[in-house]
Write a protein that holds these residues in place. Structure first.
Motif, mmCIF file in Angstrom:
data_model
loop_
_atom_site.group_PDB
_atom_site.id
_atom_site.type_symbol
_atom_site.label_atom_id
_atom_site.label_comp_id
_atom_site.label_asym_id
_atom_site.label_seq_id
_atom_site.Cartn_x
_atom_site.Cartn_y
_atom_site.Cartn_z
ATOM 1 N N ARG A 1 48.775 -4.712 30.618
ATOM 2 C CA ARG A 1 47.627 -3.893 30.214
ATOM 3 C C ARG A 1 47.147 -2.984 31.331
ATOM 4 N N LEU B 1 46.288 -9.838 33.500
ATOM 5 C CA LEU B 1 46.293 -8.612 32.713
ATOM 6 C C LEU B 1 47.651 -8.291 32.093
ATOM 7 N N GLU C 1 39.144 -1.634 23.542
ATOM 8 C CA GLU C 1 39.917 -1.938 22.339
ATOM 9 C C GLU C 1 39.018 -2.378 21.187
ATOM 10 N N GLN D 1 44.455 4.601 30.741
ATOM 11 C CA GLN D 1 45.494 3.972 31.557
ATOM 12 C C GLN D 1 44.798 3.305 32.745
ATOM 13 N N ARG E 1 39.839 -6.808 32.797
ATOM 14 C CA ARG E 1 40.071 -7.414 31.488
ATOM 15 C C ARG E 1 38.932 -7.127 30.531
ATOM 16 N N LEU F 1 38.909 -3.400 29.393
ATOM 17 C CA LEU F 1 39.956 -3.121 28.411
ATOM 18 C C LEU F 1 39.651 -3.781 27.075
ATOM 19 N N ASP F 2 39.125 -5.000 27.112
ATOM 20 C CA ASP F 2 38.735 -5.661 25.860
ATOM 21 C C ASP F 2 37.679 -4.842 25.129
#
Length: 283
Positions: free
Chosen positions: A127, A124, A84, A106, A77, A80-81
């Motif tokens: 995601r 998740l 982004e 990915q 998490r 990915l945060d």
């Protein structure tokens, strides 16, 4: 160790692990969240940029970020945060590169524990792709989904700590002994095991005593992994009071045997045998 940690029915990671504050333990991604994930995201970005710069990956190609043994999913998490957030916060001209990277990432998790996979999916959502996979055999796991090889970023955090290991005692004469943890049951358990399982256990006990020259505890019977699992299933089905009483008839014994009696381990040691250095060569 593998059974205690990863057995689907009895293993700690399969059902009982609680990670994070108030749980059984914390990992660095937990203690240093979200910074740890941001650091990993930066390494992944640098790896992607180098692969693109050297022509090993096109800017339009997917970039798999693969995590083995993702625990409760916190690291995934946070990574990915961070990916982004960098795509929005980066200054020009870096912002466009960050946006491209974010669009190509990915995230894929390989996890042995079904219960942890459920927690990861819950955290998740869509995601990340969460799949069964064994970090102890990463090549086989990756070959299943990436038959042409991986051009991406593979990460794992503290996962080898949860691998079952062999315990080996090395003698000064070059001999090697392997420790076996062997379960055994007392005769007091016979009345709940049934005739069929009792016959299986008797056969296994005879085979183990012959193979490893076990002579201790003649009134009890040694078990291998399948018969031990069968015994535990039988005992678990009893009423709680009877179950707790019968568990006192199950024992574990650590026995040292010549490593040659564990062929896979013997081959591993032979393949990795190192030359002993003379102390005069060490500075």
């Amino acid at each position: 160790m593998d059974a205690a940690l990863h057995d689907p029915a009895w293993g700690y990671y399969g059902h009982r692990v609680v990670i994070g504050k108030g749980g059984h333990f914390e990992t660095h991604p937990e203690e240093l969240s979200p910074h740890y994930g941001r650091w990993i995201a930066e390494w992944a970005f640098e790896a992607w940029r180098e692969l693109v710069a050297h022509g090993e990956l096109g800017e339009g190609d997917a970039f798999p970020v693969i995590e083995f043994g993702a625990g409760n999913g916190r690291l995934a998490r946070d990574v990915l945060d961070a990916v982004e957030r960098a795509a929005v916060d980066a200054s020009e001209p870096e912002r466009e590169r960050r946006r491209t990277f974010a669009a190509r990432v990915q995230y894929r998790i390989y996890e042995m524990s079904e219960s942890l996979r459920e927690r990861q999916r819950e955290l998740l959502g869509g995601r990340a792709r969460v799949e069964p996979g064994d970090a102890r055999r990463p090549a086989a796991t990756l070959a299943r989904d990436f038959p042409a090889g991986v051009r991406g970023f593979v990460v794992t955090n503290e996962v080898p700590d949860a691998f079952g290991v062999h315990k080996v005692a090395l003698g000064a004469d070059g001999s090697a002994l392997a420790a076996l943890v062997v379960p055994r049951v007392e005769a007091a358990l016979d009345d709940v095991l049934g005739a069929e399982l009792g016959a299986r256990i008797a056969a296994v006990d005879a085979a183990l005593r012959e193979r490893f020259d076990f002579v201790e505890h003649p009134g009890e019977r040694y078990l291998d992994a399948p018969t031990f699992a069968a015994v535990m299933r039988t005992v678990a089905a009893l009423e709680p009071e009877a179950r707790d009483e019968r568990l006192g008839s199950v024992w574990f014994e650590e026995i040292y045997v010549p490593v040659a009696l564990v062929p896979e381990l013997a081959r591993h040691l032979a393949d990795r045998k190192s030359t002993r250095l003379n102390s005069s060569h060490i500075t």
